[in-house]
Design a protein around this motif. Structure first.
Motif, PDB file in Angstrom:
ATOM      1  N   PRO A   4       0.934  -1.223  -0.046  1.00 37.60           N
ATOM      2  CA  PRO A   4      -0.008   0.082   0.063  1.00 37.60           C
ATOM      3  C   PRO A   4       0.872   1.357   0.023  1.00 37.60           C
ATOM      4  O   PRO A   4       2.124   1.287   0.424  1.00 37.60           O
ATOM      5  CB  PRO A   4      -0.659  -0.270   1.314  1.00 37.60           C
ATOM      6  N   GLU A   5       0.157   2.285  -0.594  1.00 33.50           N
ATOM      7  CA  GLU A   5       1.033   3.662  -0.749  1.00 33.50           C
ATOM      8  C   GLU A   5       1.555   4.095   0.669  1.00 33.50           C
ATOM      9  O   GLU A   5       2.642   4.745   0.639  1.00 33.50           O
ATOM     10  CB  GLU A   5      -0.089   4.637  -1.198  1.00 33.50           C
ATOM     11  N   ALA A  11       8.507   3.691   4.240  1.00 33.09           N
ATOM     12  CA  ALA A  11       9.844   3.432   3.902  1.00 33.09           C
ATOM     13  C   ALA A  11      10.650   4.655   3.584  1.00 33.09           C
ATOM     14  O   ALA A  11      11.804   4.751   3.992  1.00 33.09           O
ATOM     15  CB  ALA A  11       9.601   2.296   2.635  1.00 33.09           C
ATOM     16  N   ARG A  12      10.285   5.496   2.473  1.00 33.42           N
ATOM     17  CA  ARG A  12      10.812   6.763   2.173  1.00 33.42           C
ATOM     18  C   ARG A  12      11.234   7.591   3.275  1.00 33.42           C
ATOM     19  O   ARG A  12      12.449   8.107   3.491  1.00 33.42           O
ATOM     20  CB  ARG A  12      10.050   7.438   1.141  1.00 33.42           C
ATOM     21  N   TRP A  48      15.155  -0.880  -0.647  1.00 34.25           N
ATOM     22  CA  TRP A  48      14.980  -0.526   0.764  1.00 34.25           C
ATOM     23  C   TRP A  48      13.318  -0.750   0.985  1.00 34.25           C
ATOM     24  O   TRP A  48      12.780  -1.213   2.056  1.00 34.25           O
ATOM     25  CB  TRP A  48      15.342   0.845   0.913  1.00 34.25           C
ATOM     26  N   GLU A  49      12.426  -0.339  -0.192  1.00 35.13           N
ATOM     27  CA  GLU A  49      11.096  -0.387   0.157  1.00 35.13           C
ATOM     28  C   GLU A  49      10.785  -1.715   0.519  1.00 35.13           C
ATOM     29  O   GLU A  49       9.928  -1.777   1.550  1.00 35.13           O
ATOM     30  CB  GLU A  49      10.583   0.003  -1.116  1.00 35.13           C
ATOM     31  N   ARG A  50      11.095  -2.661  -0.152  1.00 41.54           N
ATOM     32  CA  ARG A  50      10.471  -3.940   0.123  1.00 41.54           C
ATOM     33  C   ARG A  50      11.249  -4.706   1.612  1.00 41.54           C
ATOM     34  O   ARG A  50      10.653  -5.071   2.128  1.00 41.54           O
ATOM     35  CB  ARG A  50      10.787  -5.091  -1.050  1.00 41.54           C
ATOM     36  N   LEU A  51      12.601  -4.222   1.776  1.00 43.40           N
ATOM     37  CA  LEU A  51      13.220  -4.674   3.154  1.00 43.40           C
ATOM     38  C   LEU A  51      12.296  -4.252   4.057  1.00 43.40           C
ATOM     39  O   LEU A  51      11.997  -4.735   5.414  1.00 43.40           O
ATOM     40  CB  LEU A  51      14.575  -4.343   2.999  1.00 43.40           C
TER      41      LEU A  51
END
Ligand code: GLC
Length: 652
Positions: A4-5, A11-12, A48-51
């Motif tokens: 999801p957004e 994450a960012r 990074w986002e998936r981690l």
């Protein structure tokens, strides 16, 4: 998994907050390497986002999640800074050619260092042997420090950063990895991540009652919860003991021990365990390891009311490790060791999880076809189960250090008119030599009287009939056994994936029963195929007319032909309809080459009819690659007992 957004944003944001702090912390070390930092930074941005998402799924509910994130990011930077220059170079090379392991040139061998060459420095002297054989992938069975006495063949680790002193040191390992890399051989090691030994420092600390370390494992003060878990668990080593829990006197608690009582299962619901094990993993990556075999992956997450195998979080955990490796050490791959139902085996195989996996289904069904002389179950199962996501490969083995379990699907069997339970009983009888007419000398492993389960130990040659044939000194039987062995090896080399040879099988080693007189081994029949026997003539490879020599050279020839055949690059395997229940055939296609490979599982010659050859793509005369014989189109083809053919149908 949904992304999801809000997770992206979170994450960012967390990276934006954490990274400047960490860059400042490592400012000095980073000042010298600005160009590389850019590379790292790009990978970090990519992964990074998936981690973050995986970590959030596993640990996001904990109040100190942001601390976990910071620790993980810090770790990534530290291990990246520590990574040796040669490994940074390899990372760049592999990133430019990320599918290198799918090449037809990759072939492997697995061995125990102590049994093969006494120690690591001895092993270095054997590199020329590996080169003669043609292997490019060397898997060393666990080499870490272990308890004296029983240690499950090295799978009970005391310290992931110390080599068993009998074998050498970490420095020896590092040097060996470098030497192998120079010679084009990738080092493969085990990562025993489900459990440590009960002598590991964490376990020792737990035994003192330290709550921090008690939380590294699963311990219980009374049986209530133990019993509730136990209800759904299976016994892995039922002849050694019942149940998955061990009473520890020192602690006055039950400890979760899926395998042996001295192997304590790690508690990955504790983020400290995740971090500690990730550190050990990255440490190994920096020693020069190119493939990490993830041991017993099916068991790493527990959930009450389930079998505690193949839980969704097991996948999330491995994916989190995968993302970390992609950032710090992208040259390293994972190989999954999940010896479970085929539906579950395949779920571990994905470029973002394990790029490689053992292929226990093919292994078991090849032995099944050898016993029945029929290929229907093999064909049917392979047909709908072998396809992997792009960028992944099977590791095809015939034997390994473990037993053979009949892990085919009951429904597949049923569809072929086979009663799965009865068939497993037949296969066990066959491979322990009980079935009338059996050629096999397997040894029973872990008979469970409660459900009749049994698995099989034994070497490739003894299982395939060579031991019995040699005992009877019967030349006809010897010839059949030799052909059976070569037949299986042919499929292993040509069907698609990395062939992984179990050391000793290249020259046909037989069962070794001396383990029975060693009290530390006698109750584990897997030692029958973990032999110290050496092939004395092996190293100089002077031509001798022995069976060993014949096996060795057939293996070398197969590997050579594989490496010259672009069609055998991983991928692109289609089964061919032979119209004969004893023939197993497939078409391999790639790089302008097309091969029709036919294998005869019967001790009698078999025919593939002209029409079937045509339908399989042979429209004109074609050449058989081993014998250079011309196979005329429009005629029936006879394949001799237990023989195989590679028919070149390129351009047809
Ligand atoms: C894996 C190993 C096996 C070991 C078990 C526990 O299945 O291959 O030898 O006993 O894990 O670590």
């Amino acid at each position: 998994m949904d992304r999801p957004e809000w997770r992206r944003e979170a994450a960012r944001n967390s990276l934006d907050r954490l990274l400047p702090r960490l860059e400042a912390r490592y400012e000095k070390a980073l000042a010298d390497i600005p160009v590389r930092w850019n590379l790292f930074y790009n990978r970090l941005n990519r992964e990074w986002e998936r981690l973050f998402m995986y970590l959030h799924e596993l640990y996001g509910w904990q109040y100190d999640f942001f601390y976990t994130l910071e620790q993980v990011l810090d770790m990534l930077i530290r291990y990246w800074i520590d990574r040796p220059e040669t490994m940074h170079q390899l990372d760049e090379q592999r990133e430019a050619d990320p599918l290198w392991f799918l090449s037809e040139e990759v072939v492997g061998i697995v061995l125990y260092v102590d049994l093969f060459s006494d120690n690591l420095s001895g092993l270095r002297n054997h590199i020329p042997y590996f080169e003669k054989l043609g292997v490019t992938y060397l898997h060393l069975m666990p080499i870490f420090s272990v308890p004296r006495g029983e240690n499950d063949g090295g799978y009970a680790v005391n310290d992931y950063r110390a080599v068993n002193p009998d074998l050498g040191t970490m420095e020896d390992l590092f040097q060996l990895a470098a030497e192998l890399r120079k010679r084009g051989i990738s080092l493969v090691l085990d990562f025993v991540l489900n459990h440590t030994s009960d002598e590991h420092a964490w376990a020792q600390n737990a035994k003192t009652g330290d709550p921090e370390f008690l939380n590294y494992y699963f311990t219980f003060t009374d049986r209530t919860l133990v019993d509730r878990f136990q209800e759904h668990l299976r016994d892995i080593f039922p002849t050694v003991r019942k149940g998955s829990f061990t009473w520890n006197d020192e602690l006055q608690r039950w400890v979760w021990t899926t395998f042996n009582s001295y192997q304590w299962d790690l508690n990955y619901s504790n983020p400290a365990v995740f971090q500690a094990m990730a550190e050990e993993m990255l440490f190994l990556a920096n020693q020069g390891v190119e493939v990490l075999r993830l041991d017993a992956v099916a068991f790493i997450w527990k959930r009450l009311g389930t079998t505690c195998e193949n839980q969704p979080e097991a996948h999330t955990l491995i994916r989190a490790f995968n993302a970390m490796v992609r950032i710090v050490a992208p040259a390293m791959l994972f190989k999954s060791e999940a010896i479970v139902h085929p539906d579950d085996v395949i779920k571990y195989v994905h470029p973002e999880e394990c790029q490689l996996s053992y292929n226990p289904l093919l292994m078991a069904l090849l032995w099944e076809a050898l016993a029945t002389r029929e290929v229907k179950l093999l064909e049917h199962s392979i047909h709908h189960r072998e396809r992997l996501p792009h960028g992944c490969a099977w590791v095809n083995y015939l034997r390994c250090h473990d037993d053979i379990g009949w892990t085919f699907d009951d429904e597949d069997a049923w569809q072929m008119g086979i009663d799965a339970q009865g068939h497993r009983k037949f296969l066990n009888d066959f491979y322990t030599g009980k079935h009338p007419g059996s050629f096999s000398k397997g040894v029973p492993f872990q008979f469970n009287p409660d459900n009749g389960d049994l698995r099989i130990s034994g070497t490739l040659s003894s299982l395939a009939g060579l031991e019995e044939a040699l005992e009877k000194q019967d030349n006809y039987m010897i010839e059949l056994a030799v052909r059976r062995i070569n037949l299986l090896r042919n499929i292993q080399v040509s069907i698609g994936g990395i062939p992984l040879l179990y050391a000793g099988d290249e020259y046909g080693v037989l069962n070794d029963y001396t383990f029975l007189s060693d009290p530390l081994k006698a109750n584990d029949s897997r030692w029958v195929h973990r032999s110290r026997k050496r092939w004395e003539a092996g190293e100089d490879l002077a031509h001798t007319d022995t069976l060993e020599w014949r096996f060795f050279h057939e293996m070398v020839k197969l590997f050579k032909l594989r490496k010259q055949s672009p069609a055998l690059r991983n991928g692109g395997m289609e089964l061919a309809d032979t119209g004969n229940p004893h023939l197993f055939a497939y078409i391999r296609d790639g790089g302008d080459q097309r091969l029709l490979i036919i294998n005869n599982f019967s001790e009698y010659a078999q025919v593939m009819r002209a029409g079937k050859l045509k339908a399989s793509g042979m429209r004109r005369d074609a050449q058989e690659i081993f014998t250079q014989r011309t196979i005329p189109a429009g005629e029936n083809l006879e394949i001799d007992a237990y023989r195989y053919m590679w028919i070149d149908i390129s351009g047809q």
